[in-house]
Scaffold this motif. Sequence first.
Motif, PDB file in Angstrom:
ATOM      1  N   LYS A 121      40.161  29.078  14.262  1.00 29.31           N
ATOM      2  CA  LYS A 121      39.869  29.629  12.937  1.00 29.31           C
ATOM      3  C   LYS A 121      39.290  28.565  12.020  1.00 29.31           C
ATOM      4  N   LYS A 122      39.826  27.349  12.106  1.00 28.97           N
ATOM      5  CA  LYS A 122      39.325  26.263  11.263  1.00 28.97           C
ATOM      6  C   LYS A 122      37.877  25.922  11.619  1.00 28.97           C
ATOM      7  N   GLN A 127      35.642  28.669  10.329  1.00 28.93           N
ATOM      8  CA  GLN A 127      35.521  28.568   8.869  1.00 28.93           C
ATOM      9  C   GLN A 127      34.479  27.513   8.509  1.00 28.93           C
ATOM     10  N   ARG A 128      34.567  26.352   9.187  1.00 27.39           N
ATOM     11  CA  ARG A 128      33.626  25.266   8.909  1.00 27.39           C
ATOM     12  C   ARG A 128      32.192  25.653   9.243  1.00 27.39           C
ATOM     13  N   PHE A 183      32.802  33.336   9.257  1.00 31.80           N
ATOM     14  CA  PHE A 183      33.459  34.381   8.477  1.00 31.80           C
ATOM     15  C   PHE A 183      32.575  34.838   7.319  1.00 31.80           C
ATOM     16  N   ARG A 184      31.915  33.893   6.664  1.00 32.82           N
ATOM     17  CA  ARG A 184      31.037  34.232   5.545  1.00 32.82           C
ATOM     18  C   ARG A 184      29.882  35.100   6.034  1.00 32.82           C
TER      19      ARG A 184
END
Length: 92
Positions: free
Chosen positions: A18-19, A22-23, A27-28
Motif C-alpha cells: 500500500k505504501k 501510494q508513493r 490510488f490517485r
Amino acid sequence: MHVLVRDNNIDQALRVLKKKMQREGVFREMKQRRSYEKPSERRTRERAEAIRRARKLVRKQAIREGLLPAPAKKKLPERRPPLPQIASKERA
C-alpha cells in the motif's frame, strides 16, 4: 511492482504494498478514472499540477539558498525517563 513476504507475514507485506502504491500515485489515478474527465478539464488540471510543482521547486531552491526562511520544524513531545522498577522482594 514486487513485495517480499517474509515469514508468511501477509499483513506487513500488504502495508508495504500500500505504501509503494501510494508513493507511485496509483490510488490517485484510480480515483480520477472512476468518472470521465473531459479533455479540457484534464488539461486544466495538468497545468495546475505543473504550476504547483514548479512553485514548490522554486520555493525549495530559495530556502536552500537562504532567500526564504526554512519552515518551522515540528516539536516532538518530551519523553520522560521510565519509572524505576520495584523488585518483588522489596514489596513484601
